[in-house]
Design a protein around this motif. Structure first.
Motif, PDB file in Angstrom:
ATOM      1  N   HIS A  99       0.819  -1.219   0.000  1.00  0.00           N
ATOM      2  CA  HIS A  99       0.000   0.000   0.000  1.00  0.00           C
ATOM      3  C   HIS A  99       0.852   1.267   0.000  1.00  0.00           C
ATOM      4  O   HIS A  99       0.432   2.301   0.528  1.00  0.00           O
ATOM      5  N   ASP A 100       2.062   1.170  -0.553  1.00  0.00           N
ATOM      6  CA  ASP A 100       2.957   2.320  -0.713  1.00  0.00           C
ATOM      7  C   ASP A 100       3.275   3.022   0.597  1.00  0.00           C
ATOM      8  O   ASP A 100       3.510   4.240   0.629  1.00  0.00           O
ATOM      9  N   THR A 101       3.305   2.276   1.682  1.00  0.00           N
ATOM     10  CA  THR A 101       3.664   2.869   2.973  1.00  0.00           C
ATOM     11  C   THR A 101       4.425   1.864   3.826  1.00  0.00           C
ATOM     12  O   THR A 101       4.149   0.658   3.783  1.00  0.00           O
ATOM     13  N   GLY A 102       5.384   2.380   4.581  1.00  0.00           N
ATOM     14  CA  GLY A 102       6.101   1.542   5.525  1.00  0.00           C
ATOM     15  C   GLY A 102       5.415   1.469   6.870  1.00  0.00           C
ATOM     16  O   GLY A 102       5.812   0.701   7.744  1.00  0.00           O
ATOM     17  N   TYR A 103       4.342   2.273   7.040  1.00  0.00           N
ATOM     18  CA  TYR A 103       3.650   2.333   8.322  1.00  0.00           C
ATOM     19  C   TYR A 103       2.600   1.232   8.455  1.00  0.00           C
ATOM     20  O   TYR A 103       1.468   1.484   8.859  1.00  0.00           O
ATOM     21  N   ASN A 104       2.953   0.021   8.106  1.00  0.00           N
ATOM     22  CA  ASN A 104       2.087  -1.121   8.345  1.00  0.00           C
ATOM     23  C   ASN A 104       2.278  -1.598   9.779  1.00  0.00           C
ATOM     24  O   ASN A 104       3.378  -1.517  10.328  1.00  0.00           O
ATOM     25  N   LEU A 113       5.963  -9.232  13.088  1.00  0.00           N
ATOM     26  CA  LEU A 113       4.623  -9.500  13.600  1.00  0.00           C
ATOM     27  C   LEU A 113       4.492  -9.045  15.058  1.00  0.00           C
ATOM     28  O   LEU A 113       5.472  -8.932  15.789  1.00  0.00           O
ATOM     29  N   PHE A 114       3.225  -8.833  15.476  1.00  0.00           N
ATOM     30  CA  PHE A 114       2.974  -8.401  16.849  1.00  0.00           C
ATOM     31  C   PHE A 114       3.617  -9.355  17.856  1.00  0.00           C
ATOM     32  O   PHE A 114       4.136  -8.935  18.893  1.00  0.00           O
ATOM     33  N   ASP A 115       3.567 -10.668  17.544  1.00  0.00           N
ATOM     34  CA  ASP A 115       4.088 -11.671  18.469  1.00  0.00           C
ATOM     35  C   ASP A 115       5.576 -11.495  18.735  1.00  0.00           C
ATOM     36  O   ASP A 115       6.082 -11.943  19.767  1.00  0.00           O
ATOM     37  N   TYR A 116       6.279 -10.851  17.798  1.00  0.00           N
ATOM     38  CA  TYR A 116       7.729 -10.701  17.928  1.00  0.00           C
ATOM     39  C   TYR A 116       8.157  -9.315  18.394  1.00  0.00           C
ATOM     40  O   TYR A 116       9.267  -9.147  18.897  1.00  0.00           O
ATOM     41  N   GLN A 117       7.307  -8.324  18.204  1.00  0.00           N
ATOM     42  CA  GLN A 117       7.715  -6.944  18.460  1.00  0.00           C
ATOM     43  C   GLN A 117       8.123  -6.720  19.917  1.00  0.00           C
ATOM     44  O   GLN A 117       9.157  -6.100  20.193  1.00  0.00           O
ATOM     45  N   ARG A 118       7.337  -7.229  20.861  1.00  0.00           N
ATOM     46  CA  ARG A 118       7.651  -7.024  22.274  1.00  0.00           C
ATOM     47  C   ARG A 118       8.945  -7.743  22.664  1.00  0.00           C
ATOM     48  O   ARG A 118       9.778  -7.204  23.385  1.00  0.00           O
ATOM     49  N   THR A 119       9.114  -8.972  22.146  1.00  0.00           N
ATOM     50  CA  THR A 119      10.321  -9.747  22.468  1.00  0.00           C
ATOM     51  C   THR A 119      11.568  -9.039  21.959  1.00  0.00           C
ATOM     52  O   THR A 119      12.579  -8.928  22.672  1.00  0.00           O
ATOM     53  N   LEU A 120      11.514  -8.543  20.725  1.00  0.00           N
ATOM     54  CA  LEU A 120      12.678  -7.869  20.157  1.00  0.00           C
ATOM     55  C   LEU A 120      12.940  -6.545  20.856  1.00  0.00           C
ATOM     56  O   LEU A 120      14.097  -6.153  21.038  1.00  0.00           O
ATOM     57  N   ALA A 121      11.877  -5.861  21.245  1.00  0.00           N
ATOM     58  CA  ALA A 121      12.063  -4.594  21.965  1.00  0.00           C
ATOM     59  C   ALA A 121      12.850  -4.832  23.252  1.00  0.00           C
ATOM     60  O   ALA A 121      13.800  -4.097  23.563  1.00  0.00           O
ATOM     61  N   GLU A 122      12.492  -5.864  23.992  1.00  0.00           N
ATOM     62  CA  GLU A 122      13.209  -6.188  25.227  1.00  0.00           C
ATOM     63  C   GLU A 122      14.648  -6.609  24.922  1.00  0.00           C
ATOM     64  O   GLU A 122      15.588  -6.230  25.631  1.00  0.00           O
TER      65      GLU A 122
END
Length: 336
Positions: free
Chosen positions: A210-215, A289-298
């Protein structure tokens, strides 16, 4: 007696990272090699993962994994192909050709042959590929003559893009040099045609997102501002200037020193995220994915505080980075 592998490059810094003793022994049969090579790969991947956790520069880790696999491939080539290799060459392509091999990425290879109707050579190639799969390498391969390389490059620009990033691993250097000459800009895909087609390819890829990186669950490789957009700049630079060095964009006035550093810093962050994703999932996963975002943030040290969650700070940094990379990509394409 199975042939002993070529000696590793002792001048490489990576020769001290891994235990190469298992690859330097003689074995009576190829089957005896399976367990030692599997162990070598497992131990080597563990070393790389540990160094990633300890903060080693991700660019060196990607080069290290490429070097690790190089040793296995050269050894297996020697064992399966013997000395009669004037008629073919083992060539690394894609990310592996760039010596940027992620933990979960396929090992992309091309078997370049002078002819394709030699039953003996075809049998040896089949033995080699089967052995590589048996030792646990995820190999993606093609078998081509020089004429095939030219024909398929003309039909599909992704083929010539892969060949531009290739490097010779083993076999006939003259055959490989002839392939490079036959697919050079002076023969096919001059820099203008290459540029225009790659731009359209990028536009088509961006439309998928969709021509955006803000997915909310972005693809860090294929999405706008992702690693493909940086590679796009590299490909165009190499086809026009004959080098893969983005630093030359500064020398030619396409980038300022500050913009070049922004490009390099952004690529490093995306490499780190992709490396961590592959390690976390155990496969070639490029979707944040949402499942990975929190883990990688930590994992990257983004902790919760009174103002916001750590995962929010992590994703904000990610979005800021891809917006900068998108801006640089668009600016450079306009300049080109």
């Amino acid at each position: 007696m199975v042939r002993q592998s070529p000696s590793p490059d002792e001048t490489s810094e990576f020769a001290d990272w891994f235990d190469l003793s298992a690859l330097q022994r003689d074995y009576k049969t190829a089957s005896e090699l399976l367990t030692p090579i599997k162990q070598y790969l497992a131990d080597g991947n563990r070393v790389i993962a540990d160094r990633f956790e300890s903060g080693t520069d991700v660019a060196r880790l990607l080069q290290a994994r490429s070097w690790l696999v190089d040793q296995v491939l050269c050894h297996c080539w020697s064992c399966c192909m013997g000395d009669d290799t004037d008629a073919l060459a083992l060539v690394a392509v894609g990310g592996y050709g760039r010596q940027r091999l992620m933990p979960g990425s396929d090992v992309d290879l091309m078997l370049l042959m002078s002819v394709v109707d030699d039953p003996r050579l075809n049998g040896q190639v089949e033995t080699l590929l089967t052995f590589l799969w048996d030792v646990g390498l995820d190999v993606g391969h093609s078998v081509r003559t020089i004429a095939d390389c030219v024909e398929q490059s003309l039909a599909d620009i992704t083929v010539v893009t892969n060949l531009m990033e290739s490097r010779l691993l083993a076999g006939s250097s003259s055959l490989y040099a002839d392939m490079q000459a036959a697919t050079a800009p002076g023969k096919i895909w001059n820099s203008r045609d290459f540029f225009e087609t790659k731009v359209e390819e990028q536009h088509a890829r961006h439309r998928k997102y969709h021509d955006t990186g803000y997915n909310l669950e972005p693809n860090i490789k294929e999405g706008p501002g992702g690693l493909r957009d940086i590679q796009m700049i590299t490909w165009v630079t190499k086809r026009h200037f004959g080098t893969a060095s983005l630093e030359q964009l500064v020398e030619h006035g396409f980038l300022t020193d500050s913009e070049y550093q922004t490009l390099m810093d952004g690529r490093t962050l995306l490499w780190k995220i992709r490396f961590a994703l592959h390690t976390l999932t155990g496969r070639s996963e490029d979707r944040l994915l949402f499942d990975y975002q929190r883990t990688l943030a930590e994992q990257f040290g983004y902790l919760n505080d009174a103002r916001r969650l750590g995962v929010e700070a992590f994703m904000r940094e990610y979005y800021r980075t891809i917006m900068e990379l998108s801006r640089l990509n668009e600016m450079l394409l306009q300049l080109f």
